[in-house]
Scaffold this active site. Structure first.
Site, PDB file in Angstrom:
ATOM      1  N   ASP B 223       0.834  -1.198   0.000  1.00  0.00           N
ATOM      2  CA  ASP B 223       0.000   0.000   0.000  1.00  0.00           C
ATOM      3  C   ASP B 223       0.876   1.258   0.000  1.00  0.00           C
ATOM      4  O   ASP B 223       0.635   2.202  -0.757  1.00  0.00           O
ATOM      5  CB  ASP B 223      -0.910  -0.026   1.243  1.00  0.00           C
ATOM      6  N   LYS B 227       1.570   4.259  -3.052  1.00  0.00           N
ATOM      7  CA  LYS B 227       1.521   5.717  -2.859  1.00  0.00           C
ATOM      8  C   LYS B 227       2.834   6.366  -3.297  1.00  0.00           C
ATOM      9  O   LYS B 227       2.838   7.419  -3.932  1.00  0.00           O
ATOM     10  CB  LYS B 227       1.196   6.029  -1.402  1.00  0.00           C
TER      11      LYS B 227
END
Lengths: 364, 364
Positions: B223, B227
């Site tokens: 995750d 980003k």
């Protein structure tokens, strides 16, 4: 989107020169729309073409220096820009109240405005209303990111919070690079760090270029009060003026009347005891003193002045001349949304202006 | 500006429901342009009218629940929206790779997109290029503020820095609310503060709803890597994929193959010694350990993993599940521009989407 956008610039000082550099690079980088500088002036001189043809941006400062033309009076500047053959953005890089007072007239004629000028948004509430009514009526845009925190995304973040329906409950922070530098030096968080007397820190800050030529223009708190006025209004409080709420001045009453900044600095050591006492009181509680502004939206209280903070508080831990702005909102709960960084300086202030210009252009 | 804008929404889960609430309030607050919901679907059901007439926004979730209609396949959704009588904004509130893969097709037909879906911008670099080429060719807008840091102004700030000509040199921060919460609990900055074993902190975070149903989906670092991929690309680095740079997984190799999250949690205590050692090593240097991502633009290095920070460092001083993102740039010099606050949660994620929608609408 418009194919050609005309740019008119008032002011070619510190921020103005940085802005021209950024505009020149922007125009070169983005082929569409064409950005044409059609007018530029200082308080003494101007460069423009009656047919709105483009002035070379990079040589504009030297063209201004040698120009024989005076700046247009504001009513004729409005007339000139209103008759332009393409959408116009006025970039006001001054801190002039006169120019600010004319914003409603520019906007009513469909002339868009981007500016770091605090005066327009922190003066009378009547002027604030006139500006935004004129913009709403004509559809012209008015953006002023750099009026608070220079290029930091303070205004845009607050507007996003409000526009998306969040409820801002409190705004708190250090809004002055000068005050930040002074207190980070005078009352450092690191235990045992060296710090001079208050008057010595003020002299040092002035020598390093962190204050206005007369440091009282920073120490009276008005600059911070103006920024708080702008944020409070954006958060929905109809603050009448930057003097309509408590603002603590750090100018000893006896030195208000000094004839010059130099005389003030000479006499300031006589009052070092007062600030030492304030600092010692904070230290006795394990805290440090900082010059902050805060807006409590629910109780409609706005205030500017000295407050004590735990050494681990983000406001206490600031470095250099950085600003910090904390937004407490319903959605963000107990941990605020925080923006931090340099809140003054030519390039970062101009960056806020250039960023606004890009946003306005995208809507033309 | 357009007089009427059609909104099509895919996804009505946690973020989707919050978004509908915000959209309903926005439509009521802003009379112009009219915002009409013309299509809404989940993976199973849909509500829409063939003539694009408005669906009541506030009752859309209940209408969905009782609808007999299946969602349109993506090609027919594109066809339906491309034939609409007004500008359309597609709001993708899913994390679906399939929907993301279709963005170039939507954009090519002039359909604008706002979304928190990371998949579109952190997948293959080919998809990234296809998305932005299609948008540039048709003039359709694609905004994705909430793909990093939820409603925090991270993407918009980075774009402003780049668009105004600043040079971003380094981006560093804590990009995962889960990792923030875990390490703020496991290795608190306050000396002597109580902290459980690593496995107990992971269990506690899961019990409090701070992790995915299987905590390994947070602990594998992907995750955060997604980003970082998005921010690196916006800063100009053509990162091939979120697996193209070093990403430290906090899943012990022996537990990769556990059949379930529950089995993983049961066996995790066997590996507590590893994390205790890492923590003790940092403490021996007077530091704390944190899970961070960083992008060094000059050396083109992107990495995700554990690092040690002084207790006074802003990354060490984070609270709760807050994110912090520091932008080091040429203009901002040695003190970065910092954005901090909640980086996850339905309302703040939806806020980023609603804010993007407002910005897109202003350009239609």
């Amino acid at each position: 989107m418009a194919k050609n956008v005309l740019i008119a610039v008032i002011g070619a000082g510190g921020v103005g020169k940085c802005f021209l550099g950024q505009l020149s690079a922007l125009a070169a980088r983005r082929p569409s729309p064409t950005l044409s500088l059609c007018y530029i002036c200082t308080s003494k001189k101007a460069v423009f073409n009656a047919d709105y043809s483009a002035i070379d941006i990079s040589s504009a400062p030297s063209a201004l220096a040698t120009s024989a033309a005076s700046p247009k009076a504001l009513p004729s500047l409005i007339e000139y820009l209103a008759a332009a053959p393409a959408p116009v953005v006025l970039v006001d890089n001054t801190s002039s109240q006169d120019v600010a007072d004319a914003y409603p007239l520019f906007l009513a004629k469909g002339i868009n405005i981007v500016t770091p000028n605090k005066k327009a948004f922190s003066g009378s509430y009547d002027l604030w209303q006139a500006i935004f009514s004129a913009a709403a009526a004509s559809g012209a845009k008015v953006y002023h990111e750099s009026s608070v925190g220079a290029g930091l995304p303070v205004i845009s973040t607050l507007k996003d919070l409000v526009d998306t329906g969040d409820k801002v409950t409190k705004i708190e922070g250090v809004f002055s690079g000068t005050m930040s530098f002074l207190f980070n030096s005078f009352a450092p968080t690191a235990a045992g760090a060296a710090a001079g007397k208050w008057s010595a820190e003020v002299k040092n800050a002035k020598a390093l270029g962190y204050t206005e030529p007369d440091p009282r223009d920073d120490l009276n708190g008005l600059d911070v009060a103006r920024k708080l006025t702008i944020l409070a209004r954006l958060a929905g409080l109809p603050v009448a003026s930057p003097t309509a709420f408590p603002v603590q001045s750090l100018i000893p009453a006896a030195l208000e009347s000094c004839a010059s900044g130099d005389e003030f600095l000479e006499k300031l050591p006589e009052f070092d005891g007062d600030m030492e006492k304030t600092k010692a009181e904070a230290e006795a509680e394990g805290k440090v003193v900082r010059f902050v502004g805060s807006i409590d939206v629910a109780s409609q209280q706005v205030k500017v002045g000295l407050e004590k903070f735990d050494r681990s508080h983000p406001i206490a831990a600031l470095k250099g001349s950085d600003n910090i702005i904390s937004f407490y909102t319903e959605r963000y709960g107990s941990n605020p949304l925080i923006i931090q960084g340099a809140g003054a300086g030519g390039e970062v202030t101009a960056m806020g202006v250039t960023g606004d210009l890009i946003k306005v252009i995208s809507q033309l």
